[in-house]
Write a protein that holds these residues in place. Structure first.
Motif, PDB file in Angstrom:
ATOM      1  N   UNK A   1       0.839  -1.197   0.000  1.00 17.66           N
ATOM      2  CA  UNK A   1       0.000   0.000   0.000  1.00 17.66           C
ATOM      3  C   UNK A   1       0.879   1.254   0.000  1.00 17.66           C
ATOM      4  N   UNK A   2       0.636   2.125  -0.955  1.00 13.37           N
ATOM      5  CA  UNK A   2       1.316   3.414  -1.005  1.00 13.37           C
ATOM      6  C   UNK A   2       0.432   4.401  -0.246  1.00 13.37           C
ATOM      7  N   UNK A   3       0.928   4.910   0.864  1.00 13.58           N
ATOM      8  CA  UNK A   3       0.164   5.797   1.742  1.00 13.58           C
ATOM      9  C   UNK A   3       0.240   7.240   1.265  1.00 13.58           C
ATOM     10  N   UNK A   4       1.403   7.626   0.735  1.00 14.22           N
ATOM     11  CA  UNK A   4       1.632   8.973   0.197  1.00 14.22           C
ATOM     12  C   UNK A   4       2.311   8.773  -1.151  1.00 14.22           C
ATOM     13  N   UNK A   5       1.772   9.346  -2.223  1.00 11.96           N
ATOM     14  CA  UNK A   5       2.312   9.078  -3.554  1.00 11.96           C
ATOM     15  C   UNK A   5       3.732   9.614  -3.753  1.00 11.96           C
ATOM     16  N   UNK A   6       4.421   9.077  -4.718  1.00  6.55           N
ATOM     17  CA  UNK A   6       5.758   9.549  -5.081  1.00  6.55           C
ATOM     18  C   UNK A   6       5.645  11.027  -5.444  1.00  6.55           C
ATOM     19  N   UNK A   7       6.334  11.858  -4.677  1.00  4.42           N
ATOM     20  CA  UNK A   7       6.181  13.309  -4.775  1.00  4.42           C
ATOM     21  C   UNK A   7       7.530  13.995  -4.608  1.00  4.42           C
ATOM     22  N   UNK A   8       7.767  15.027  -5.394  1.00  8.51           N
ATOM     23  CA  UNK A   8       8.899  15.912  -5.138  1.00  8.51           C
ATOM     24  C   UNK A   8       8.361  17.029  -4.259  1.00  8.51           C
ATOM     25  N   UNK A   9       8.841  17.066  -3.033  1.00 12.25           N
ATOM     26  CA  UNK A   9       8.314  17.989  -2.037  1.00 12.25           C
ATOM     27  C   UNK A   9       8.922  19.382  -2.202  1.00 12.25           C
ATOM     28  N   UNK A  10       8.231  20.417  -1.718  1.00 15.65           N
ATOM     29  CA  UNK A  10       8.727  21.786  -1.836  1.00 15.65           C
ATOM     30  C   UNK A  10      10.110  22.002  -1.204  1.00 15.65           C
ATOM     31  N   UNK A  11      10.474  21.192  -0.219  1.00 14.41           N
ATOM     32  CA  UNK A  11      11.782  21.351   0.434  1.00 14.41           C
ATOM     33  C   UNK A  11      12.881  20.561  -0.264  1.00 14.41           C
ATOM     34  N   UNK A  12      12.576  19.957  -1.446  1.00 14.84           N
ATOM     35  CA  UNK A  12      13.613  19.428  -2.305  1.00 14.84           C
ATOM     36  C   UNK A  12      13.826  17.932  -2.328  1.00 14.84           C
TER      37      UNK A  12
END
Length: 123
Positions: free
Chosen positions: A85-96
């Motif tokens: 289960x992916x709880x939070x998707x693959x993301x480039x976050x604002x802090x890099x």
């Protein structure tokens, strides 16, 4: 996946209130960075480290550990292929950082994170 570092993410109600105990008594006196809702503290003598987290700023759940890898995109593809289960998707976050959260079969939420550069899908 090939982890390069694993850091405990300890949930606290208030970063400033918790900071004194972990930096003073435990000797994690170097603040590597802080985002206001999360901060990493390290012992300058031993390199032992810990992240204090009040509430993750962009994810629906808080992780218990953060696992750094050189290939976060590959780790994500592997987790999906294995049916986790992916709880939070693959993301480039604002802090890099580039990251995703995966739930282990025991229910533990893990932050899998890569830093900009080779293998993270960014350069």
């Amino acid at each position: 996946m090939h982890p390069t570092r694993i850091i405990a993410d300890l949930r606290v109600a208030d970063l400033e209130a918790a900071k004194g105990f972990y930096t003073g008594f435990l000797g994690l006196s170097t603040e590597e960075f802080t985002l206001g809702w999360m901060a990493r503290y390290t012992s300058p003598e031993t390199g032992a480290h810990l992240q204090l987290v009040t509430r993750d700023a962009t994810a629906p759940e808080d992780p218990v550990i953060s696992v750094t890898t050189d290939d976060v995109d590959g780790a994500h593809a592997e987790a999906v292929e294995l049916g986790y289960e992916i709880v939070h998707p693959l993301t480039t976050e604002p802090w890099g950082v580039r990251r995703f959260f995966v739930r282990a079969p025991d229910g533990t939420v893990i932050n899998v994170v890569g830093h900009p550069g080779p293998g993270t899908g960014r350069s």
